[in-house]
Design a protein around this motif. Structure first.
Motif, PDB file in Angstrom:
ATOM      1  N   UNK A   1      36.753 -53.794   2.901  1.00 15.81           N
ATOM      2  CA  UNK A   1      36.812 -53.235   4.519  1.00 15.81           C
ATOM      3  C   UNK A   1      36.383 -51.697   4.320  1.00 15.81           C
ATOM      4  N   UNK A   2      35.368 -51.351   5.023  1.00 13.13           N
ATOM      5  CA  UNK A   2      35.032 -50.055   4.912  1.00 13.13           C
ATOM      6  C   UNK A   2      36.006 -48.987   5.952  1.00 13.13           C
ATOM      7  N   UNK A   3      36.374 -47.967   5.501  1.00 12.13           N
ATOM      8  CA  UNK A   3      37.534 -47.353   6.143  1.00 12.13           C
ATOM      9  C   UNK A   3      36.923 -46.825   7.531  1.00 12.13           C
ATOM     10  N   UNK A   4      35.853 -46.461   7.901  1.00  8.89           N
ATOM     11  CA  UNK A   4      35.056 -46.058   8.872  1.00  8.89           C
ATOM     12  C   UNK A   4      35.113 -46.994   9.757  1.00  8.89           C
ATOM     13  N   UNK A   6      36.827 -49.823  10.268  1.00  9.53           N
ATOM     14  CA  UNK A   6      38.370 -49.841  10.670  1.00  9.53           C
ATOM     15  C   UNK A   6      38.874 -48.974  11.515  1.00  9.53           C
ATOM     16  N   UNK A   7      38.685 -47.839  11.312  1.00  9.22           N
ATOM     17  CA  UNK A   7      38.781 -46.531  12.295  1.00  9.22           C
ATOM     18  C   UNK A   7      38.290 -46.714  13.536  1.00  9.22           C
ATOM     19  N   UNK A   8      36.958 -47.195  13.572  1.00  8.87           N
ATOM     20  CA  UNK A   8      36.245 -47.248  14.967  1.00  8.87           C
ATOM     21  C   UNK A   8      36.987 -48.192  15.685  1.00  8.87           C
ATOM     22  N   UNK A   9      37.555 -49.395  14.922  1.00 14.18           N
ATOM     23  CA  UNK A   9      38.220 -50.575  15.697  1.00 14.18           C
ATOM     24  C   UNK A   9      39.482 -50.030  16.312  1.00 14.18           C
ATOM     25  N   UNK A  10      40.298 -49.065  15.797  1.00 12.86           N
ATOM     26  CA  UNK A  10      41.223 -48.546  16.367  1.00 12.86           C
ATOM     27  C   UNK A  10      41.133 -47.789  17.408  1.00 12.86           C
ATOM     28  N   UNK A  11      39.672 -46.897  17.566  1.00 13.82           N
ATOM     29  CA  UNK A  11      39.279 -46.141  18.503  1.00 13.82           C
ATOM     30  C   UNK A  11      39.210 -47.033  19.652  1.00 13.82           C
ATOM     31  N   UNK A  12      38.468 -48.079  19.401  1.00 15.22           N
ATOM     32  CA  UNK A  12      37.759 -49.123  20.343  1.00 15.22           C
ATOM     33  C   UNK A  12      39.167 -49.815  21.245  1.00 15.22           C
ATOM     34  N   UNK A  13      40.063 -50.043  20.421  1.00 15.14           N
ATOM     35  CA  UNK A  13      41.226 -50.691  20.963  1.00 15.14           C
ATOM     36  C   UNK A  13      42.226 -49.706  21.529  1.00 15.14           C
ATOM     37  N   UNK A  14      41.852 -48.449  21.640  1.00 15.29           N
ATOM     38  CA  UNK A  14      42.569 -47.270  22.110  1.00 15.29           C
ATOM     39  C   UNK A  14      43.813 -47.130  21.476  1.00 15.29           C
ATOM     40  N   UNK A  15      44.179 -47.503  20.120  1.00 22.99           N
ATOM     41  CA  UNK A  15      45.360 -47.423  19.506  1.00 22.99           C
ATOM     42  C   UNK A  15      45.511 -46.204  19.033  1.00 22.99           C
ATOM     43  N   UNK A  16      44.371 -45.445  18.624  1.00 21.33           N
ATOM     44  CA  UNK A  16      44.587 -43.978  18.312  1.00 21.33           C
ATOM     45  C   UNK A  16      43.383 -43.148  18.712  1.00 21.33           C
ATOM     46  N   UNK A  24      43.385 -38.843   9.706  1.00 19.73           N
ATOM     47  CA  UNK A  24      43.921 -39.873   8.657  1.00 19.73           C
ATOM     48  C   UNK A  24      42.727 -39.976   7.467  1.00 19.73           C
ATOM     49  N   UNK A  25      41.667 -40.050   8.095  1.00 14.65           N
ATOM     50  CA  UNK A  25      40.409 -40.204   6.841  1.00 14.65           C
ATOM     51  C   UNK A  25      40.414 -39.289   6.086  1.00 14.65           C
ATOM     52  N   UNK A  26      40.430 -37.906   6.461  1.00 16.66           N
ATOM     53  CA  UNK A  26      40.510 -36.886   5.772  1.00 16.66           C
ATOM     54  C   UNK A  26      41.798 -36.919   4.796  1.00 16.66           C
ATOM     55  N   UNK A  27      42.823 -37.251   5.117  1.00 18.39           N
ATOM     56  CA  UNK A  27      43.987 -37.320   4.212  1.00 18.39           C
ATOM     57  C   UNK A  27      43.982 -38.571   3.422  1.00 18.39           C
TER      58      UNK A  27
END
Length: 562
Positions: A1-4, A6-16, A24-27
């Motif tokens: 699973x590509x981190x980017x 997954x990150x886009x999914x969390x933005x789309x679902x308005x979770x983050x 989070x990605x930087x860390x």
């Protein structure tokens, strides 16, 4: 699973929010932790809600496997080799089809391949990755299937294929190539090759047999041969995967396969050759995960590595790497390019083909079919404002002349030549028709190299070499003193070969003023080599002796390659 992804999914679902995701990605990049672990550590999600978001975003169902066992009749719906190949676990069977949990639930290609191979509807469900991996190992075992097991999986359809082929009534080669057992068979051959770290896979039809061989660490090993009648459908399947014309069996063809195998994206270069008994097919495996493109990882002697680093940081000149096919020349040049790939330098490469994608470097594949040769690409490069240029191979006078022109106009040029040793590169350029004064004024260094098999560390054993072996190396008993020699006895880790992995041996020809004078006088290779040794060059044979005394390789390997 590509981190980017997954990150886009969390933005789309308005979770983050996107700003939180960026942090989070930087860390995650800085700490080397997974995205899931970083999110948990920062209190954004727990494991269940992390996978629930992915399930919601992909329209799938979330399944917690922690207290759930899969019945044996469901497990049998996916053969063990296929389950390990696609990292897939069957969960349940219902009217909608077979529910399958993937280690990577976003891998749509794996889902499609399973649907095609099994001939049934597949519904992807989302389960925690660690749970799916643990269940696959527990239910299906960690080892790959043997070739005998794979052949058994061909089943009745395989027998039908045999009858049709023997009767001479084969109606549709493409239909056979896309038959479920053939797809499964080819997929498992590729899977086993990747597991064994093969660099090449050979499919070879003969009059009465069909051979499949893998090249591991430079040596060929034959697998249990499948029945002869499978040659046509298996080779046709490989051609379908490589987008080749399967009806054309009289001319050589080239293609490329990109496939996700055991969770890794593998590129394979495919070449077909018409033979007396069918087409011979060779796949060159380009596995990015097994190649460490770092100059320090090449295990060069310190004095060679330091000088190479100095040369590749010069503003102009030509740096040549020589050696036969399969001696690691491209890997060395890629490692050099990565070392100098900075934001303030423009790097261009002309390659046939582009073997590995390098971030931040403009790479151009040669295509002789449309007239896009090395020379033509090089001419275009000079109008692209480059700082450093890599030419995959200098094979003719025109390419050599443009490389020299590029060097004289303030560019650093990297290239390869097929010669036996470093000093042979100069004679080769003169034979091509390059003027000696141009070579002496532009050439900075020539690196000759070979790849030798390394002794398996698990079964490495010392021994005393006999006099004839020492004389072949040009040594006497007094020369070796207390030094030890080693060989590999053979064990399960190295498949009883005694070898595991490969290492390089090198010789570096520094182009100094005395050598420039000899080049201008068109001195033969032997004279150039003698002068270089006088000036301190360590030859391939001497570097091979260093590897023997360090216990890295055997006398047989050094004698074979130097």
């Amino acid at each position: 699973m590509n981190s980017r992804q997954i990150a886009d999914l969390f933005i789309e679902q308005q979770v983050l929010e996107s700003s939180q995701i960026d942090d989070i990605l930087t860390e995650a990049n800085l700490t080397g932790k997974s995205l899931l672990q970083t999110m948990i550590d920062n209190g954004f999600v727990d494991q269940r809600s992390f996978y629930q978001v992915i399930a919601d975003a992909t329209g799938s169902e979330f399944v917690d496997m922690s207290e759930r066992e899969v019945p044996l009749e469901i497990l049998r719906l996916i053969p063990s080799g296929l389950a390990r190949l696609h990292r897939a676990l069957p969960i349940e069977m219902n009217d909608a089809g077979l529910s399958v949990a993937l280690v990577d639930p976003l891998d749509l290609r794996a889902a499609e391949d399973l649907r095609f191979a099994l001939g049934r509807d597949i519904n992807i469900v989302v389960a925690p990755t660690d749970q799916v991996e643990e269940r696959i190992k527990r239910y299906y075992g960690a080892e790959t299937s043997t070739m005998e097991e794979i052949l058994k999986q061909l089943g009745e359809t395989g027998e039908l294929l045999a009858l049709r082929a023997e009767d001479g009534t084969t109606l549709d080669v493409e239909a056979e190539a896309n038959a479920t057992p053939i797809i499964r068979f080819v997929d498992l051959i590729l899977f086993q090759a990747i597991q064994d770290r093969a660099s090449d896979i050979h499919f070879e039809p003969f009059e009465n047999e069909f051979k499949i061989r893998y090249r591991v660490d430079g040596a060929l090993y034959e697998m249990s041969p499948p029945p002869r009648h499978l040659a046509l459908p298996v080779i046709s399947r490989v051609k379908v995967m490589a987008n080749m014309n399967i009806a054309e069996r009289r001319l050589p063809q080239d293609g490329r396969i990109q496939k996700n195998i055991a969770g890794r994206t593998i590129d394979m270069r495919v070449s077909t050759l018409p033979t007396q008994f069918g087409e011979s097919v060779v796949l060159r495996v380009l596995d990015r995960t097994t190649v460490n493109l770092d100059l320090d990882a090449l295990a060069m002697p310190d004095y060679i590595r330091d000088y190479v680093v100095e040369v590749i940081n010069r503003p102009n000149g030509i740096f040549i790497v020589t050696g036969p096919t399969g001696s690691g020349k491209t890997t060395t040049l890629y490692s050099c390019l990565r070392r100098i790939n900075t934001i303030d330098a423009k790097l261009l490469t002309a390659e046939e083909p582009v073997e590995y994608d390098l971030e931040g470097i403009v790479q151009v594949p040669v295509n002789d079919g449309i007239g896009l040769s090395f020379a033509r690409i090089l001419r275009a490069f000079l109008r692209q404002d480059p700082d450093r240029i890599m030419v995959g191979e200098t094979r003719d006078l025109e390419t050599a002349q443009i490389s020299i022109q590029a060097s004289l106009t303030g560019h650093l040029v990297f290239t390869t030549l097929h010669t036996n040793d470093a000093s042979g590169a100069i004679t080769r350029l003169i034979d091509m028709g390059v003027e000696p004064f141009l070579i002496s004024s532009t050439l900075e260094a020539v690196l000759g190299q070979r790849l030798l098999r390394s002794i398996c560390p698990q079964c490495r054993s010392p021994y005393q070499p006999n006099e004839s072996m020492l004389s072949q190396l040009g040594l006497a008993r007094r020369d070796i003193g207390e030094k030890q020699f080693f060989f590999g006895k053979g064990c399960e880790i190295c498949n009883q070969t005694g070898y595991k992995g490969r290492k390089g041996i090198y010789e570096l020809l520094k182009i100094t003023d005395p050598l420039r004078e000899l080049i201008n006088q068109r001195a033969p290779t032997v004279v150039l080599k003698q002068k270089a040794v006088e000036l301190g060059m360590i030859t391939l044979r001497q570097d091979g002796l260093r590897s023997i005394f360090q216990g890295d390789t055997t006398v047989e390997e050094v004698l074979k390659y130097t």
